[in-house]
Design a protein around this motif. Structure first.
Motif, PDB file in Angstrom:
ATOM      1  N   SER A   1     -38.129 -13.686   1.843  1.00  0.00           N
ATOM      2  CA  SER A   1     -38.080 -15.052   2.127  1.00  0.00           C
ATOM      3  C   SER A   1     -37.888 -16.228   0.933  1.00  0.00           C
ATOM      4  N   ASN A   2     -36.601 -15.891   0.335  1.00  0.00           N
ATOM      5  CA  ASN A   2     -36.336 -16.523  -0.709  1.00  0.00           C
ATOM      6  C   ASN A   2     -35.021 -17.226  -0.604  1.00  0.00           C
ATOM      7  N   PRO A   3     -34.975 -18.334  -0.553  1.00  0.00           N
ATOM      8  CA  PRO A   3     -33.663 -19.148  -0.215  1.00  0.00           C
ATOM      9  C   PRO A   3     -32.464 -18.596  -1.250  1.00  0.00           C
ATOM     10  N   GLN A   4     -32.924 -18.371  -2.484  1.00  0.00           N
ATOM     11  CA  GLN A   4     -32.006 -17.642  -3.373  1.00  0.00           C
ATOM     12  C   GLN A   4     -30.900 -16.620  -2.760  1.00  0.00           C
ATOM     13  N   VAL A   5     -31.430 -16.181  -1.876  1.00  0.00           N
ATOM     14  CA  VAL A   5     -30.659 -14.779  -1.153  1.00  0.00           C
ATOM     15  C   VAL A   5     -29.928 -15.354  -0.251  1.00  0.00           C
ATOM     16  N   LEU A   6     -29.819 -16.486   0.337  1.00  0.00           N
ATOM     17  CA  LEU A   6     -28.871 -16.985   1.459  1.00  0.00           C
ATOM     18  C   LEU A   6     -27.699 -16.879   1.089  1.00  0.00           C
ATOM     19  N   CYS A   7     -27.245 -17.275  -0.054  1.00  0.00           N
ATOM     20  CA  CYS A   7     -25.953 -17.132  -0.202  1.00  0.00           C
ATOM     21  C   CYS A   7     -25.279 -15.933  -0.032  1.00  0.00           C
ATOM     22  N   GLY A   8     -25.897 -14.840  -0.600  1.00  0.00           N
ATOM     23  CA  GLY A   8     -25.529 -13.381  -0.265  1.00  0.00           C
ATOM     24  C   GLY A   8     -25.570 -12.655   0.900  1.00  0.00           C
ATOM     25  N   VAL A   9     -26.214 -13.244   1.967  1.00  0.00           N
ATOM     26  CA  VAL A   9     -26.347 -12.925   3.409  1.00  0.00           C
ATOM     27  C   VAL A   9     -24.950 -13.703   3.998  1.00  0.00           C
ATOM     28  N   ARG A  10     -24.755 -14.945   3.767  1.00  0.00           N
ATOM     29  CA  ARG A  10     -23.850 -15.616   4.163  1.00  0.00           C
ATOM     30  C   ARG A  10     -22.522 -14.833   3.539  1.00  0.00           C
ATOM     31  N   GLY A  11     -22.524 -14.382   2.357  1.00  0.00           N
ATOM     32  CA  GLY A  11     -21.210 -13.607   1.836  1.00  0.00           C
ATOM     33  C   GLY A  11     -21.017 -12.377   2.526  1.00  0.00           C
ATOM     34  N   ALA A  12     -22.054 -11.679   3.057  1.00  0.00           N
ATOM     35  CA  ALA A  12     -21.905 -10.499   3.699  1.00  0.00           C
ATOM     36  C   ALA A  12     -21.352 -10.611   5.248  1.00  0.00           C
ATOM     37  N   VAL A  13     -21.916 -11.980   5.878  1.00  0.00           N
ATOM     38  CA  VAL A  13     -21.778 -12.142   7.327  1.00  0.00           C
ATOM     39  C   VAL A  13     -19.969 -12.237   7.795  1.00  0.00           C
ATOM     40  N   SER A  14     -19.583 -13.299   6.865  1.00  0.00           N
ATOM     41  CA  SER A  14     -18.411 -13.607   6.946  1.00  0.00           C
ATOM     42  C   SER A  14     -17.080 -12.609   7.052  1.00  0.00           C
ATOM     43  N   PRO A  15     -17.113 -11.845   6.117  1.00  0.00           N
ATOM     44  CA  PRO A  15     -16.198 -10.809   5.998  1.00  0.00           C
ATOM     45  C   PRO A  15     -16.198  -9.827   7.049  1.00  0.00           C
ATOM     46  N   LEU A  16     -17.526  -9.508   7.427  1.00  0.00           N
ATOM     47  CA  LEU A  16     -17.995  -8.509   8.484  1.00  0.00           C
ATOM     48  C   LEU A  16     -17.309  -8.968   9.854  1.00  0.00           C
ATOM     49  N   ALA A  17     -17.817 -10.228  10.158  1.00  0.00           N
ATOM     50  CA  ALA A  17     -17.105 -10.887  11.264  1.00  0.00           C
ATOM     51  C   ALA A  17     -15.382 -10.920  11.355  1.00  0.00           C
ATOM     52  N   SER A  18     -15.155 -11.255  10.205  1.00  0.00           N
ATOM     53  CA  SER A  18     -13.513 -11.274  10.236  1.00  0.00           C
ATOM     54  C   SER A  18     -12.953  -9.690  10.446  1.00  0.00           C
ATOM     55  N   ALA A  19     -13.689  -8.767  10.017  1.00  0.00           N
ATOM     56  CA  ALA A  19     -13.260  -7.298  10.119  1.00  0.00           C
ATOM     57  C   ALA A  19     -13.200  -6.868  11.469  1.00  0.00           C
ATOM     58  N   ILE A  20     -14.275  -7.394  12.404  1.00  0.00           N
ATOM     59  CA  ILE A  20     -14.386  -7.175  13.535  1.00  0.00           C
ATOM     60  C   ILE A  20     -13.483  -7.916  14.280  1.00  0.00           C
ATOM     61  N   GLY A  21     -12.846  -8.919  13.972  1.00  0.00           N
ATOM     62  CA  GLY A  21     -11.717  -9.686  14.732  1.00  0.00           C
ATOM     63  C   GLY A  21     -11.843 -11.184  14.885  1.00  0.00           C
ATOM     64  N   PHE A  22     -13.020 -11.662  14.438  1.00  0.00           N
ATOM     65  CA  PHE A  22     -13.122 -13.164  14.667  1.00  0.00           C
ATOM     66  C   PHE A  22     -12.165 -13.988  13.768  1.00  0.00           C
ATOM     67  N   GLY A  23     -11.827 -15.071  14.277  1.00  0.00           N
ATOM     68  CA  GLY A  23     -10.847 -16.192  13.520  1.00  0.00           C
ATOM     69  C   GLY A  23     -11.820 -16.791  12.641  1.00  0.00           C
ATOM     70  N   GLU A  24     -11.129 -17.467  11.619  1.00  0.00           N
ATOM     71  CA  GLU A  24     -11.836 -18.176  10.566  1.00  0.00           C
ATOM     72  C   GLU A  24     -12.791 -19.260  11.102  1.00  0.00           C
ATOM     73  N   GLU A  25     -12.573 -19.871  12.074  1.00  0.00           N
ATOM     74  CA  GLU A  25     -13.640 -21.135  12.310  1.00  0.00           C
ATOM     75  C   GLU A  25     -14.833 -20.186  13.067  1.00  0.00           C
TER      76      GLU A  25
ATOM     77  N   GLY B   1     -13.760  -6.120  27.746  1.00  0.00           N
ATOM     78  CA  GLY B   1     -12.939  -4.912  26.729  1.00  0.00           C
ATOM     79  C   GLY B   1     -12.935  -5.273  25.268  1.00  0.00           C
ATOM     80  N   LYS B   2     -13.312  -6.670  25.096  1.00  0.00           N
ATOM     81  CA  LYS B   2     -13.420  -7.299  23.688  1.00  0.00           C
ATOM     82  C   LYS B   2     -14.923  -6.972  23.028  1.00  0.00           C
TER      83      LYS B   2
END
Ligand SMILES: Nc1ncnc2c1ncn2[C@@H]1O[C@H](COP(=O)(O)OP(=O)(O)O)[C@@H](O)[C@H]1O
Ligand SMILES: Nc1ncnc2c1ncn2[C@@H]1O[C@H](COP(=O)(O)OP(=O)(O)O)[C@@H](O)[C@H]1O
Lengths: 143, 113, 143, 113
Positions: free
Chosen positions: C14-38, C80-81
């Motif tokens: 529960s250390n705020p220092q790691v937040l940036c790493g989690v954000r860094g992981a989720v965005s490209p994963l969501a993009s790979a699934i097919g979500f748009g930038e917004e 189906g999405k």
């Protein structure tokens, strides 16, 4: 030994689709520890190559096998500066003897660059096998 | 990653957008080999402006393209390399083996070696 | 139920220092699934806010407590999405009754925006408590 | 995240670079309150051009700055909001409560309400 602080543990399947998420996590973490942009890119490349090798060689391209990654900071690892340690664990095939030596770069062959990239990018790259687990330890010091 | 082809006379330009890694380097390789080997296009150009990241599997597909083009005496050209893509090619010590230009205009106008 | 495919499991402190790493992981994963930038930005925000709340409220700002995050794709979830499911697990304090209702936005107070951001960003945001575990499930469908 | 101050006559400009989240919003809050409450600077300007991401804890520190500036009748100004920062402020429904400009020139030249 430098005190190790575990930052983040990732568990994934041997599916190349997840590579982008792992890259996305490691770069800001490295930056937060204090690495500059070029080093962050190098660390990202090394980790990507390491996972790629596990998927292709240890797991023979199978998509559903387990991979674990641990990011830790080693505090005061070198001249009081922190280092990043990345551990990669898989339960795949044992590497062929001598395979991990790698090939010289600069030749026009489609392959054989991954280990070279890892070794160029990190200060330490050590493969070991513990029981049925392949363990790769990579360390990079802050300059 | 998205790869799309623009077909001009005697030339195909591939516009690639996104990271090239193990998840999609096979698609890049396939697109290149189809164009060079099957369609026998004499000049194939890769627009890498939208590629912020490439790893060894991506480099390997570019190498496949280069080798195929040498086999059939076609030209295989890259342009628009990001800092990161350039660093990785440098690391592979293959930078000098590729024909590389800054932008599309230069890639198209240059008559080659 | 839509078939669930676990993409990535993260374990952190529960250390705020790691937040940036989690954000860094989720965005490209969501993009790979097919979500748009917004949508990728919205998902990143929701997850950041959810972790922030766990750190501040469930763990009262302590830095060394365990948080687990699981990213899954729900295939064919809606017409189906695919959808993205994010599970967040912690062993912190049970929320006060009614606290999770949240406050209306638009007022000049320093706080009370996190839940609003999460609910605006995701299609489902459900807090439950299972034994001594707080479980937050967030889902977003591809439009 | 890095925050640094440029001190002009009657004005402080904070240049912020990096994400504002729970890891560093307390530092932003502290910098703002020191400038507004302790140093009693009549105009404090936040350059957010380098901020690609801000969350509710970041918004909360900006709100603290705004409230403190109202208390002492100072001006608190933002400029250079990224798309993402603007989206988040919009979501908070606080966009209209802040004095916001496109760039530094406008932020400095405008005499305010
Ligand atoms: N994780 C691994 N497990 C088993 N073998 C490996 C692993 N990583 C690398 N190797 C062996 O080392 C060789 C060189 O690897 P590398 O330099 O990454 O190039 P490539 O993967 O393109 O062959 C591989 O072909 C493989 O035989
Ligand atoms: N994970 C959580 N555990 C316990 N309480 C929570 C949690 N998340 C939110 N809360 C409660 O809901 C309230 C509103 O949360 P939120 O909208 O995120 O604003 P803030 O965190 O700034 O107060 C919090 O003040 C807290 O009381």
């Amino acid at each position: 030994m430098a005190p190790r602080q575990l930052l983040l543990r990732l568990q994934l399947r041997s599916n190349p689709q997840v590579l982008c998420g792992v890259r996305g996590a490691v770069s800001p973490l490295a930056s937060a520890i204090g690495f500059g942009e070029e080093d962050c890119r190098a660390i990202t490349l090394a980790l990507d190559e390491a996972i790629t090798n596990v998927i292709r060689h240890a797991y023979g391209g199978k998509l559903d096998r387990k991979i674990e990654i641990r990011f830790s900071v080693l505090n005061g690892a070198k001249e009081g500066k922190p280092a990043l340690e990345i551990l990669l664990l898989d339960q795949g095939a044992k590497p062929e003897p001598d395979a991990l030596k790698g090939l010289p770069p600069g030749e026009l062959r489609s392959g054989g660059l991954g280990l070279h990239f890892m070794r160029q990018s990190m200060d330490a790259v050590v493969h070991t096998r513990v029981g049925s687990t392949n363990r790769l330890r990579m360390v990079k010091f802050i300059r | 990653m998205q790869i799309s082809a623009r077909r001009l006379e005697n030339t195909t330009i591939f516009d690639v957008i996104g990271d090239i890694d193990l998840a999609n380097s096979p698609a890049v390789r396939k697109a290149l080999l189809t164009e060079i080997r099957e369609k026998k296009i004499p000049r194939v150009i890769m627009n890498l402006q939208g590629v912020k990241y490439i790893d060894s599997s991506g480099i390997a597909s570019l190498v496949e393209g280069l080798k195929a083009s040498r086999d059939v005496q076609a030209r295989f050209i890259l342009f628009g390399l990001s800092k990161s893509a350039r660093e990785v090619l440098q690391l592979s010590r293959l930078l000098k083996l590729f024909e590389i230009y800054e932008n599309e205009e230069q890639a198209l106008s240059n008559e080659g070696a």
